[in-house]
Design an enzyme around this catalytic site. Structure first.
Site, mmCIF file in Angstrom:
data_model
loop_
_atom_site.group_PDB
_atom_site.id
_atom_site.type_symbol
_atom_site.label_atom_id
_atom_site.label_comp_id
_atom_site.label_asym_id
_atom_site.label_seq_id
_atom_site.Cartn_x
_atom_site.Cartn_y
_atom_site.Cartn_z
ATOM 1 N N SER A 188 2.367 2.066 1.370
ATOM 2 C CA SER A 188 3.348 3.144 1.205
ATOM 3 C C SER A 188 3.148 4.199 2.291
ATOM 4 O O SER A 188 2.022 4.506 2.670
ATOM 5 C CB SER A 188 3.163 3.806 -0.156
ATOM 6 O OG SER A 188 3.779 5.085 -0.160
ATOM 7 N N ARG B 107 10.180 -0.255 1.574
ATOM 8 C CA ARG B 107 11.294 0.610 1.172
ATOM 9 C C ARG B 107 12.638 -0.041 1.496
ATOM 10 O O ARG B 107 13.546 -0.078 0.655
ATOM 11 C CB ARG B 107 11.165 1.965 1.874
ATOM 12 C CG ARG B 107 12.036 3.033 1.272
ATOM 13 C CD ARG B 107 11.869 4.351 2.011
ATOM 14 N NE ARG B 107 10.484 4.811 2.028
ATOM 15 C CZ ARG B 107 10.029 5.790 2.822
ATOM 16 N NH1 ARG B 107 10.860 6.405 3.644
ATOM 17 N NH2 ARG B 107 8.753 6.146 2.781
ATOM 18 N N ASP C 140 -0.947 1.436 -6.286
ATOM 19 C CA ASP C 140 -0.021 1.375 -7.410
ATOM 20 C C ASP C 140 -0.422 0.278 -8.399
ATOM 21 O O ASP C 140 -0.566 -0.875 -8.022
ATOM 22 C CB ASP C 140 1.404 1.127 -6.896
ATOM 23 C CG ASP C 140 2.415 1.280 -8.000
ATOM 24 O OD1 ASP C 140 2.205 2.135 -8.868
ATOM 25 O OD2 ASP C 140 3.393 0.525 -8.010
ATOM 26 N N ASP D 194 -5.789 -1.441 -3.617
ATOM 27 C CA ASP D 194 -4.355 -1.212 -3.700
ATOM 28 C C ASP D 194 -4.244 0.066 -4.552
ATOM 29 O O ASP D 194 -5.176 0.392 -5.280
ATOM 30 C CB ASP D 194 -3.727 -2.412 -4.415
ATOM 31 C CG ASP D 194 -2.266 -2.217 -4.738
ATOM 32 O OD1 ASP D 194 -1.505 -1.884 -3.821
ATOM 33 O OD2 ASP D 194 -1.893 -2.369 -5.918
ATOM 34 N N ASP E 96 -3.231 -5.539 -8.235
ATOM 35 C CA ASP E 96 -2.509 -5.882 -9.467
ATOM 36 C C ASP E 96 -1.325 -6.809 -9.204
ATOM 37 O O ASP E 96 -0.669 -7.227 -10.148
ATOM 38 C CB ASP E 96 -2.008 -4.618 -10.174
ATOM 39 C CG ASP E 96 -0.879 -3.957 -9.417
ATOM 40 O OD1 ASP E 96 -0.976 -3.849 -8.179
ATOM 41 O OD2 ASP E 96 0.117 -3.566 -10.054
ATOM 42 N N ASN F 27 3.887 7.177 1.700
ATOM 43 C CA ASN F 27 3.597 8.392 0.921
ATOM 44 C C ASN F 27 2.173 8.412 0.376
ATOM 45 O O ASN F 27 1.848 9.252 -0.470
ATOM 46 C CB ASN F 27 4.588 8.498 -0.240
ATOM 47 C CG ASN F 27 6.005 8.769 0.242
ATOM 48 O OD1 ASN F 27 6.254 9.803 0.875
ATOM 49 N ND2 ASN F 27 6.931 7.859 -0.011
HETATM 50 C C1 G6P Z 1 4.099 -0.051 -1.714
HETATM 51 C C2 G6P Z 1 4.691 -0.048 -3.111
HETATM 52 C C3 G6P Z 1 6.176 -0.391 -3.058
HETATM 53 C C4 G6P Z 1 6.884 0.566 -2.119
HETATM 54 C C5 G6P Z 1 6.247 0.510 -0.738
HETATM 55 C C6 G6P Z 1 6.847 1.535 0.205
HETATM 56 O O1 G6P Z 1 4.071 -1.349 -1.221
HETATM 57 O O2 G6P Z 1 4.011 -0.963 -3.936
HETATM 58 O O3 G6P Z 1 6.738 -0.338 -4.337
HETATM 59 O O4 G6P Z 1 8.244 0.251 -2.014
HETATM 60 O O5 G6P Z 1 4.853 0.791 -0.858
HETATM 61 O O6 G6P Z 1 6.585 2.819 -0.312
HETATM 62 P P1 G6P Z 1 7.147 4.130 0.328
HETATM 63 O O7 G6P Z 1 6.450 5.217 -0.437
HETATM 64 O O8 G6P Z 1 6.739 4.117 1.779
HETATM 65 O O9 G6P Z 1 8.630 4.109 0.154
HETATM 66 MG MG MG Z 2 -0.135 -2.631 -6.769
#
Ligand code: G6P
Ligand code: MG
Length: 218
Positions: A117, A50, A12, A10, A171, A119
């Protein structure tokens, strides 16, 4: 169970802290909509998609909007969030993470990212970590959110290893559940209070070593 041949990460809270940037961007959006959004509220968004994040935010503010308006705001939040992640530097990598990735490479343990994500590529590039990952399963490749094991199963598949040969680093409780649902071993990063189901719980990757990985084979 098989011997561990691959590690799936993971991002983050394990390799870097992006939650703080999500928080700033969501808080600015909430303020524009006329309500407060606290760090405690932000905890509810960790690991959540998101659009689900936006829905939780709007619920907190008691705001109802059309789907069209929600799409516009999610896009706006993402643009704001991207101004922060585009400034990220390799020194933001959490203590011990890079060292552990390099140790794994040296020991021929395969490495993949399992993080939903959209991003992810931008962040890995900014941190100069893209090269460390043989496979990258991000939000552009999955449809199901953790605790569904999809993101990790796709990681195993991309590496050509069996799920039981994988060790996941997570985490979040939902992430630990995803790993276990995928029949993988899991190291929790954080507290045994919520990550107790993991095979091992540590404070951060600075506490992880190849020797500890080998012990998990037994
Ligand atoms: C991960 C993060 C989330 C986030 C999601 C979408 O799961 O832990 O906090 O909202 O990705 O991320 P993005 O960058 O695509 O908005
Ligand atoms: Mg995490």
């Amino acid at each position: 169970m098989g011997q561990i041949k691959a590690c799936l990460f993971d991002l983050d809270g394990v390799i870097v802290d992006t939650a703080k940037y999500h928080y700033i961007a969501w808080r600015e959006l909430a303020n524009e909509l006329g309500f407060e959004f606290t760090e405690e509220d932000n905890e509810r968004l960790k690991g959540v998609s998101r659009m689900t994040s936006l829905n939780i935010l709007l619920e907190i503010g008691g705001v109802t909007l059309s789907d069209e308006e929600k799409n516009r705001l999610a896009e706006k939040k993402n643009e704001n969030y991207r101004t922060f992640i585009l400034k990220m530097q390799p020194d933001e990598i959490l203590d011990g993470a890079k060292e552990f990735l390099l140790e794994l490479q040296q020991k021929n343990i395969r490495i993949a990212l399992g993080w939903a994500s959209k991003n992810a590529m931008t962040i890995l590039d900014r941190l100069e970590l893209t090269e460390c990952f043989e496979a990258i399963i991000d939000g552009t490749k999955v449809t199901e959110a953790k605790p569904d094991p999809e993101v990790f199963l796709k990681g195993a598949e991309a590496l050509g290893v069996r799920p039981e040969e994988c060790l996941v680093f997570e985490d979040a409780e939902a992430g630990v559940e995803a790993a276990l649902a995928g029949n993988m071993k899991c190291v929790g990063i954080g507290s045994p209070n919520n990550l107790g189901k993991a095979h091992l719980v540590i404070d951060g990757l600075h506490q992880m070593t190849y020797e500890k990985l080998i012990e998990l084979n037994n």
